[in-house]
Design an enzyme around this catalytic site. Structure first.
Site, mmCIF file in Angstrom:
data_model
loop_
_atom_site.group_PDB
_atom_site.id
_atom_site.type_symbol
_atom_site.label_atom_id
_atom_site.label_comp_id
_atom_site.label_asym_id
_atom_site.label_seq_id
_atom_site.Cartn_x
_atom_site.Cartn_y
_atom_site.Cartn_z
ATOM 1 N N ARG A 182 33.347 40.897 45.710
ATOM 2 C CA ARG A 182 34.386 40.415 46.614
ATOM 3 C C ARG A 182 33.862 39.841 47.939
ATOM 4 N NH1 ARG A 182 36.381 39.713 42.140
ATOM 5 N NH2 ARG A 182 38.206 40.894 41.464
ATOM 6 N N SER A 234 44.266 43.711 31.545
ATOM 7 C CA SER A 234 43.714 42.653 32.392
ATOM 8 C C SER A 234 42.216 42.848 32.523
ATOM 9 C CB SER A 234 44.381 42.662 33.774
ATOM 10 O OG SER A 234 44.065 43.855 34.461
ATOM 11 N N ASP A 240 41.937 44.986 45.322
ATOM 12 C CA ASP A 240 41.392 43.675 45.671
ATOM 13 C C ASP A 240 42.129 42.996 46.814
ATOM 14 O OD1 ASP A 240 39.179 43.589 44.085
ATOM 15 O OD2 ASP A 240 40.123 42.506 42.435
ATOM 16 N N ASP A 283 48.728 33.324 36.173
ATOM 17 C CA ASP A 283 49.207 33.758 37.492
ATOM 18 C C ASP A 283 48.846 32.767 38.587
ATOM 19 O OD1 ASP A 283 49.719 36.041 35.922
ATOM 20 O OD2 ASP A 283 49.480 37.352 37.662
#
Length: 413
Positions: A94, A179, A123, A15
């Site tokens: 994050r 994922s 996210d 990606d």
């Protein structure tokens, strides 16, 4: 005329490699950014791949200590947990990633930052709220929310075709049917076959931990020492003492991983309003949090603990999950966390065995809230049992009135 620069959060995967080529195609100079938060990754290979595709630079920043000391340990201090089960492994990473990416963007004079987050997940919110707090003037390019991108790349095969035409090296064309996101605190699994909440997660999916059914038949013991609620020391079963924060966390991970501790499989409520099924492995953090909770039972005042649990723990977890780390409310809550932990000093003797974390005992040399003599059923001590009579009488006043009112109405209690 010089091209505008974009700083792309890059992983080396399909990606973000395609996003890198697409941004170059759109006329940008792209600076790639990679954060080392403890994931098992060949950073040099990913960096070489980014430069081969056409990035003008690629930064790999080691954020492990910052991640542990500034995010994971405060989460342990307040026993942070989302919806009673999720220990926030992804959410915790994050803020440090976003902060470091903005620093790189500023250093390189980038006009924008970009990421590969999907348009349905948490996210994108976490990263972008952080970006805007850290640099209010920054522009964000989110390809998976741009029709020109997601209509062009409707699925993995479209990305693979683009990669082939753009000369992007792809190691494999076969994707695992889910994922993953990994850091020092955990590994998460979602999407693909996991989107059916009634499909059992495959046994070969779990990356970090041994299957509890196949874990060692002998338990492993260790001791965790806390100061002001922070993990300060880990003593292994062989007597080795570890005090460095990162090494301590790594050792807690290693112990828990080999005994299958820290797996959960849940359906959670995303911030944007969707429900999502996720599987998580959070080995070391599970042990640290559980030991901390246990020690608080010994050393923390009842009312302080109740207020912290009802207000700080819930809201701190919510703030982390929703991506509001860089906010005034988070600063306020962290100051409250520190205040609540002044007396959380002591040690917890721990055991892990076939997926379970067990407390063997706890003690404190400095905190004296627990008095064995007063609590004992075998001696009177300083607490006189007859004092409880008045205590019960006072507590019963309103309950008697409640009972009388119910009786008058003929209602059953």
């Amino acid at each position: 005329m010089a091209k505008e620069k974009v700083c792309l959060a890059y992983s080396g995967g399909l990606d973000t490699s395609c996003i890198l080529a697409w941004l170059i195609e759109k006329g940008y100079d792209v600076v790639c950014f990679m954060a080392d938060v403890g994931q098992e990754e060949d950073f040099e290979a990913a960096k070489a791949k980014a430069l081969k595709i056409g990035a003008v630079a690629c930064y790999v920043e080691d954020l492990r200590r910052e991640f542990i000391e500034e995010l994971c340990f405060p989460a342990v201090q307040c026993n942070a947990i989302y919806e009673n089960v999720y220990l926030l492994g992804t959410s915790l990473a994050r803020p440090v990633i976003a902060r470091s990416q903005i620093k790189v963007a500023q250093k390189e004079g980038c006009v924008a930052v970009s990421h590969g987050c999907t348009g349905k997940g948490n996210d994108q919110v976490r990263f972008e709220l952080a970006f805007y707090a850290l640099q209010p003037s920054i522009k964000v390019i989110a390809p998976w929310r741009l029709p020109e991108f997601y209509e062009r790349f409707a699925g993995r095969n479209d990305l693979l075709d683009y990669a082939e035409k753009a000369g992007i090296p792809v190691s494999s064309t076969k994707s695992k049917p889910w994922s993953m996101d990994e850091n020092l605190a955990h590994c998460s699994y979602e999407a693909g076959i996991l989107e059916d909440p009634d499909v059992t997660a495959p046994s070969d999916m779990w990356k970090l931990t041994v299957d509890p059914l196949k874990a060692p038949d002998a338990p492993e013991d260790f001791t965790l020492v806390f100061e002001k609620g922070l993990p300060k020391k880990l003593i292994t079963s062989k007597g080795k003492t570890i005090t460095d924060a990162v090494e301590l966390f790594l050792e807690a991970n290693a112990i828990a991983r080999r005994h299958g501790v820290g797996r959960i499989d849940i359906v959670e409520n995303r911030f944007i309003g969707l429900k999502s099924r996720g599987c998580y492995e959070t080995p070391g953090l599970t042990c640290l949090r559980s030991a901390h909770i246990d020690l608080e039972g010994l050393v923390l005042d009842r009312e302080v603990r109740a207020l912290r649990d009802q207000f700080v723990t819930f809201n701190y977890a919510k703030i982390l999950y929703n991506g509001l780390y860089f906010s005034p409310e988070r600063e306020f809550l962290e100051e409250s966390i520190v205040a609540s932990q002044k007396n959380v000093n002591g040690q917890v003797r721990c055991r892990v065995y076939k997926g379970s974390f067990i407390v063997l005992g706890r003690s404190s040399e400095t905190e004296k809230l627990y008095d064995a003599s007063e609590s004992s059923m075998d001696e009177i001590g300083a607490f006189s049992p007859d004092a409880t009579t008045g205590f019960i009488a006072v507590q019963a006043i309103r309950l008697k009135k409640y009972g009388e009112a119910k009786a008058e109405k003929g209602e059953r209690l």
